[in-house]
Design a protein around this motif. Structure first.
Motif, PDB file in Angstrom:
ATOM      1  N   ALA A 225       0.831  -1.201   0.000  1.00  0.00           N
ATOM      2  CA  ALA A 225       0.000   0.000   0.000  1.00  0.00           C
ATOM      3  C   ALA A 225       0.866   1.252   0.000  1.00  0.00           C
ATOM      4  O   ALA A 225       1.827   1.349   0.767  1.00  0.00           O
ATOM      5  N   ILE A 226       0.535   2.179  -0.889  1.00  0.00           N
ATOM      6  CA  ILE A 226       1.125   3.511  -0.886  1.00  0.00           C
ATOM      7  C   ILE A 226      -0.052   4.465  -0.768  1.00  0.00           C
ATOM      8  O   ILE A 226      -0.846   4.600  -1.697  1.00  0.00           O
ATOM      9  N   ASN A 227      -0.173   5.098   0.372  1.00  0.00           N
ATOM     10  CA  ASN A 227      -1.423   5.747   0.731  1.00  0.00           C
ATOM     11  C   ASN A 227      -1.150   6.933   1.635  1.00  0.00           C
ATOM     12  O   ASN A 227      -0.255   6.859   2.490  1.00  0.00           O
ATOM     13  N   VAL A 228      -1.877   8.026   1.472  1.00  0.00           N
ATOM     14  CA  VAL A 228      -1.732   9.142   2.398  1.00  0.00           C
ATOM     15  C   VAL A 228      -3.103   9.677   2.787  1.00  0.00           C
ATOM     16  O   VAL A 228      -3.959   9.921   1.948  1.00  0.00           O
ATOM     17  N   PHE A 229      -3.282   9.813   4.098  1.00  0.00           N
ATOM     18  CA  PHE A 229      -4.443  10.455   4.699  1.00  0.00           C
ATOM     19  C   PHE A 229      -3.925  11.774   5.281  1.00  0.00           C
ATOM     20  O   PHE A 229      -3.403  11.789   6.397  1.00  0.00           O
ATOM     21  N   PRO A 230      -4.029  12.908   4.566  1.00  0.00           N
ATOM     22  CA  PRO A 230      -3.360  14.142   4.993  1.00  0.00           C
ATOM     23  C   PRO A 230      -3.811  14.709   6.333  1.00  0.00           C
ATOM     24  O   PRO A 230      -3.045  15.413   6.983  1.00  0.00           O
ATOM     25  N   ARG A 231      -5.049  14.408   6.724  1.00  0.00           N
ATOM     26  CA  ARG A 231      -5.459  14.796   8.071  1.00  0.00           C
ATOM     27  C   ARG A 231      -6.583  13.895   8.548  1.00  0.00           C
ATOM     28  O   ARG A 231      -7.633  13.808   7.928  1.00  0.00           O
TER      29      ARG A 231
ATOM     30  N   SER B 143      -4.930  19.887   6.660  1.00  0.00           N
ATOM     31  CA  SER B 143      -4.449  19.080   5.537  1.00  0.00           C
ATOM     32  C   SER B 143      -3.968  19.959   4.391  1.00  0.00           C
ATOM     33  O   SER B 143      -3.337  19.461   3.461  1.00  0.00           O
ATOM     34  N   ALA B 144      -4.272  21.262   4.444  1.00  0.00           N
ATOM     35  CA  ALA B 144      -3.895  22.152   3.351  1.00  0.00           C
ATOM     36  C   ALA B 144      -2.372  22.273   3.255  1.00  0.00           C
ATOM     37  O   ALA B 144      -1.685  22.413   4.270  1.00  0.00           O
ATOM     38  N   GLY B 145      -1.857  22.229   2.042  1.00  0.00           N
ATOM     39  CA  GLY B 145      -0.421  22.281   1.811  1.00  0.00           C
ATOM     40  C   GLY B 145       0.097  20.953   1.304  1.00  0.00           C
ATOM     41  O   GLY B 145      -0.669  20.078   0.879  1.00  0.00           O
ATOM     42  N   LEU B 146       1.410  20.786   1.338  1.00  0.00           N
ATOM     43  CA  LEU B 146       2.069  19.612   0.765  1.00  0.00           C
ATOM     44  C   LEU B 146       2.358  18.570   1.840  1.00  0.00           C
ATOM     45  O   LEU B 146       3.157  18.804   2.748  1.00  0.00           O
ATOM     46  N   THR B 147       1.746  17.414   1.716  1.00  0.00           N
ATOM     47  CA  THR B 147       2.004  16.279   2.602  1.00  0.00           C
ATOM     48  C   THR B 147       2.885  15.282   1.860  1.00  0.00           C
ATOM     49  O   THR B 147       2.555  14.841   0.761  1.00  0.00           O
ATOM     50  N   GLN B 148       4.014  14.915   2.481  1.00  0.00           N
ATOM     51  CA  GLN B 148       4.982  14.012   1.872  1.00  0.00           C
ATOM     52  C   GLN B 148       5.206  12.806   2.781  1.00  0.00           C
ATOM     53  O   GLN B 148       5.189  12.945   4.008  1.00  0.00           O
ATOM     54  N   PHE B 149       5.439  11.664   2.181  1.00  0.00           N
ATOM     55  CA  PHE B 149       5.721  10.479   2.979  1.00  0.00           C
ATOM     56  C   PHE B 149       6.539   9.513   2.141  1.00  0.00           C
ATOM     57  O   PHE B 149       6.550   9.576   0.912  1.00  0.00           O
ATOM     58  N   GLY B 150       7.246   8.615   2.827  1.00  0.00           N
ATOM     59  CA  GLY B 150       8.040   7.672   2.064  1.00  0.00           C
ATOM     60  C   GLY B 150       8.645   6.569   2.914  1.00  0.00           C
ATOM     61  O   GLY B 150       8.615   6.597   4.145  1.00  0.00           O
TER      62      GLY B 150
END
Length: 272
Positions: free
Chosen positions: A149-155, A178-185
């Motif tokens: 899974a590659i998934n992002v829940f920003p808030r 959640s506004a703006g750039l959310t990054q994950f890795g």
């Protein structure tokens, strides 16, 4: 005749980047258009990405803050045409807005098939939301089972939830937007080898991944929800301006990326 002359923006005589011209040609072939002013803006973004060494670490980008829907849906690097499904709302120079129930964008990008730099233990994805959405839903995601899974829940209340070819990582979100750039890795082969950042700044991890995917997902990335084994799930009522994915980035590279993305957003009036 399509424009291919020198970029005179900001006093520069640098020629337009060949990758930018190829993207423009793909937009035209798909039935869209690219103004000279927008070509200059995108060229500056790509120039900044290449200067920082980020272009080579990225599989693809989508700039939904485009002049028209075809331009928005034509990816910048692999030049793949995404599909808007069930009529998400497109606003020129701003975003695509999804309804949180049925609408989404199908990027057509399958990590396990189309990745050039993303790998099982080196994966990065990011999304720029233009409004604050508090919901346990996915802004960008794919899940092919077996923790792939590659998934992002920003808030989700006061946290970011993410999967970087794995499941279950949680990061404290402050301020809670959640506004703006959310990054994950994911940058290694253990559950703790993951990172999260907001607007280029590191987030504090409260829980690592609970499991790891042994290979990359075999389904397409969706925007405005997650593609779970071929079906829309975790639909999110988000307004998305930009997204990208590729190999893991260092903290310095994540900050540089945010600067480049924010400059692009500001150039078209879509900044948060």
């Amino acid at each position: 005749m399509p424009i291919a002359f020198l970029n005179w923006a900001r006093g520069s005589t640098r020629a337009f980047d060949a990758d930018v011209l190829a993207w423009r040609d793909a937009v035209l072939a798909n039935g869209g258009s690219v103004s000279l002013a927008r070509l200059i803006v995108v060229d500056q973004f790509v120039f900044s990405e290449k200067t920082a060494g980020l272009w080579a670490l990225t599989d693809d980008y989508l700039g939904f803050w485009a002049e028209n829907a075809v331009q928005a849906l034509t990816s910048l690097k692999q030049r793949r045409l995404a599909t808007a499904v069930n009529s998400p709302s497109f606003t020129a120079d701003r975003d695509y807005t999804f309804n949180g129930t049925t609408s989404y964008a199908d990027t057509g990008f399958v990590p396990g098939t189309h990745a050039m730099v993303m790998s099982t233990n080196s994966a990065h994805a990011e999304v720029y939301e233009r409004t604050n959405v508090n919901s346990a839903t996915s802004s960008l995601g794919v899940n092919s089972g077996s923790s792939r899974a590659i998934n992002v829940f920003p808030r989700d209340a006061g946290v970011v939830r993410a999967g970087a070819n794995g499941t279950g990582a949680i990061y404290t979100l402050s301020p809670a937007t959640s506004a703006g750039l959310t990054q994950f890795g994911r940058n290694g082969d253990t559950v703790t080898d993951v990172y999260g950042a907001k607007n280029g700044l590191e987030l504090v991890q409260t829980a690592p991944l609970s499991a790891l995917g042994a290979s990359l997902p075999s389904h397409r990335f969706y925007v405005g929800g997650a593609n779970v084994s071929g079906s829309l799930s975790q639909a999110r009522a988000a307004s998305v301006g930009y997204l990208a994915w590729g190999a893991a980035l260092t903290s310095g590279q994540r900050l540089a990326r945010y600067g480049n993305v924010q400059a692009w957003a500001t150039s078209v009036g879509a900044q948060i």
